[in-house]
Design a protein around this motif. Structure first.
Motif, mmCIF file in Angstrom:
data_model
loop_
_atom_site.group_PDB
_atom_site.id
_atom_site.type_symbol
_atom_site.label_atom_id
_atom_site.label_comp_id
_atom_site.label_asym_id
_atom_site.label_seq_id
_atom_site.Cartn_x
_atom_site.Cartn_y
_atom_site.Cartn_z
ATOM 1 N N THR A 234 39.338 37.615 38.187
ATOM 2 C CA THR A 234 38.186 38.489 37.954
ATOM 3 C C THR A 234 37.403 38.646 39.251
ATOM 4 O O THR A 234 37.569 37.870 40.198
ATOM 5 N N GLY A 235 36.529 39.634 39.272
ATOM 6 C CA GLY A 235 35.607 39.814 40.383
ATOM 7 C C GLY A 235 36.301 39.929 41.724
ATOM 8 O O GLY A 235 37.309 40.613 41.890
ATOM 9 N N ALA A 236 35.749 39.198 42.723
ATOM 10 C CA ALA A 236 36.272 39.243 44.082
ATOM 11 C C ALA A 236 37.706 38.744 44.139
ATOM 12 O O ALA A 236 38.528 39.241 44.934
ATOM 13 N N ALA A 237 38.045 37.774 43.294
ATOM 14 C CA ALA A 237 39.418 37.245 43.279
ATOM 15 C C ALA A 237 40.405 38.316 42.861
ATOM 16 O O ALA A 237 41.515 38.413 43.406
ATOM 17 N N LEU A 238 40.015 39.150 41.913
ATOM 18 C CA LEU A 238 40.879 40.251 41.474
ATOM 19 C C LEU A 238 41.103 41.240 42.614
ATOM 20 O O LEU A 238 42.232 41.705 42.848
ATOM 21 N N GLY A 239 40.032 41.536 43.342
ATOM 22 C CA GLY A 239 40.163 42.461 44.468
ATOM 23 C C GLY A 239 41.086 41.923 45.534
ATOM 24 O O GLY A 239 41.932 42.656 46.071
ATOM 25 N N ARG A 240 40.929 40.629 45.868
ATOM 26 C CA ARG A 240 41.817 40.023 46.866
ATOM 27 C C ARG A 240 43.262 40.049 46.422
ATOM 28 O O ARG A 240 44.175 40.336 47.196
ATOM 29 N N GLY A 241 43.478 39.760 45.156
ATOM 30 C CA GLY A 241 44.833 39.726 44.636
ATOM 31 C C GLY A 241 45.508 41.081 44.700
ATOM 32 O O GLY A 241 46.670 41.197 45.132
ATOM 33 N N LEU A 242 44.815 42.125 44.267
ATOM 34 C CA LEU A 242 45.393 43.474 44.282
ATOM 35 C C LEU A 242 45.661 43.939 45.709
ATOM 36 O O LEU A 242 46.678 44.582 45.986
ATOM 37 N N LYS A 243 44.737 43.592 46.607
ATOM 38 C CA LYS A 243 44.931 43.993 47.996
ATOM 39 C C LYS A 243 46.148 43.311 48.599
ATOM 40 O O LYS A 243 46.946 43.932 49.327
ATOM 41 N N ALA A 244 46.350 42.032 48.303
ATOM 42 C CA ALA A 244 47.508 41.302 48.816
ATOM 43 C C ALA A 244 48.802 41.853 48.235
ATOM 44 O O ALA A 244 49.819 41.983 48.934
ATOM 45 N N ALA A 245 48.779 42.181 46.949
ATOM 46 C CA ALA A 245 49.980 42.742 46.314
ATOM 47 C C ALA A 245 50.330 44.090 46.927
ATOM 48 O O ALA A 245 51.513 44.381 47.195
ATOM 49 N N GLU A 246 49.312 44.897 47.162
ATOM 50 C CA GLU A 246 49.547 46.216 47.767
ATOM 51 C C GLU A 246 50.148 46.066 49.152
ATOM 52 O O GLU A 246 51.123 46.758 49.502
ATOM 53 N N ALA A 247 49.600 45.163 49.968
ATOM 54 C CA ALA A 247 50.102 44.969 51.329
ATOM 55 C C ALA A 247 51.560 44.507 51.314
ATOM 56 O O ALA A 247 52.396 44.981 52.101
#
Length: 383
Positions: A345-358
């Motif tokens: 959730t929150g910032a952790a969700l954003g980090r996770g999606l960004k890492a997956a995209e990269a």
């Protein structure tokens, strides 16, 4: 010398000339120039010894619509055959300040011609198509030579934007290697005056110059005369030259100027040239440092193709670039926030999606969803 019948037989022009038959009305400027060069004629402008109110009266008597588009400066637009024809009274300059002129109406063609910028733009033609050349424009046109009317320093001091117009018209109509030395010297002497010109006007001129078939020599001359440093400090004419040389191997962008401006560079180009929000965003995209596949995915294939052209100009175009761009078309990240719901959730969700995209982009859009979810969870749960 006469203008080609194809121009003089234009139904709209014939209607306007017919309406103005009681006074002296002449086709002028770009229409005459381009017709004599057998190049496309976009707008047909006319000059007349009649005052604007007389032009309006004659047009309305002939059943034509007259629009006072610039009546204070002597211009009336007559509508014929569904198109507008600007008709301007002969003028002479009364006062100039380097940006604009105060004009007075004149009855003399010679005074009207004397205030124009270049000899090839001071050509006139009557209703019979016969060309009138008051300032020696025909020999210059034949030689593809751009020359200021009269004293070059004086013409520039009247409106410093004429410096940029000189280089733009040289790029469009001039002969390679044939730039007039007198004009170049005057442009160099007057370059500092461009600081008095609005950024909007400078940007409009530079867009047109960079859209010329081959702007390389004109931009190089701008650099040598100090003009380029005034309007776009830090610009790189050599990189532009490499890009134009590479263009034949790439689909032609339309318009050409955005990718050419990106190649030319320069400090704060968007602000200095008053680019629109969309134009500024395009320049940012053309500075994208990621892979061409990622560029195609983020911005589309057309923009990625322009980036490929820029990289070709720098000698940094990777092998198989076309396949990489094509492979990115229609790709969609196979992981969404919903796949991670309840786990991040929150910032952790954003980090996770960004890492997956990269990771997905790095894999050439090949990693499947399960692997991407694992990557997202690891990145999201990391402190």
């Amino acid at each position: 010398m006469n203008l080609p019948p194809a121009l003089m037989d234009d139904p709209g022009l014939r209607a306007v000339l017919g309406a103005l038959a009681p006074v002296r009305a002449l086709v002028v400027g770009g229409a005459v120039r381009n017709a004599l060069l057998s190049e496309p004629v976009e707008d047909i402008d006319l000059a007349t010894d009649a005052r604007p109110e007389r032009v309006i009266a004659l047009a309305e008597a002939a059943g034509l619509k007259a629009v006072p588009t610039g009546i204070a400066h002597g211009t009336v637009t007559l509508v014929a055959d569904g198109r507008g024809f600007e008709v301007t009274t002969f003028r002479r300059d009364v006062e100039t300040d380097g940006r604009r002129a105060v004009v007075a109406f004149s009855d003399r063609l010679e005074e009207d011609a004397a205030r124009r910028d270049f000899t090839i733009n001071a050509l006139y033609a009557g209703a019979d198509g016969a060309v009138i050349d008051p300032v020696g424009g025909l020999p210059d046109l034949a030689a593809r030579r751009l020359r200021f009317v009269g004293d070059a320093d004086r013409r520039i001091a009247e409106d410093y934007l004429r410096i940029l117009r000189f280089f733009r018209f040289h790029a469009r109509y001039g002969r390679p290697g044939g730039a007039d030395p007198t004009a170049l010297d005057a442009c160099a002497r007057g370059a500092a005056g461009l600081a008095r010109i609005s950024r909007e006007r400078i940007g409009a001129e530079l867009r047109k110059l960079l859209d010329a078939p081959d702007p390389r020599e004109a931009v190089r001359l701008m650099d040598e005369t100090g003009v380029l440093a005034v309007i776009l400090p830090g610009a790189d004419p050599a990189r532009l030259a490499r890009l134009v040389a590479a263009e034949p191997d790439f689909p032609p962008p339309s318009p050409r100027w955005p990718v050419r401006l990106a190649a030319l560079g320069g400090a704060e180009a968007a602000e200095r040239l008053r680019l629109s929000r969309l134009e500024s965003r395009a320049q940012e995209e053309l500075r994208f440092a990621g892979s061409l596949g990622e560029a195609a995915w983020r911005f589309g294939q057309a923009r990625a193709g322009e980036l490929a052209l820029l990289r070709a100009a720098d000698g940094a175009l990777p092998a198989g670039w076309r396949d990489r761009i094509a492979a990115a078309e229609g790709q969609r990240l196979p992981v969404t926030a919903a796949d991670l719901a309840g786990r991040l959730t929150g910032a952790a969700l954003g980090r996770g999606l960004k890492a997956a995209e990269a990771a997905w982009i790095e894999s050439g859009f090949a990693l499947p969803a399960p692997a991407l979810i694992d990557i997202a969870l690891l990145a999201g749960e990391a402190p």
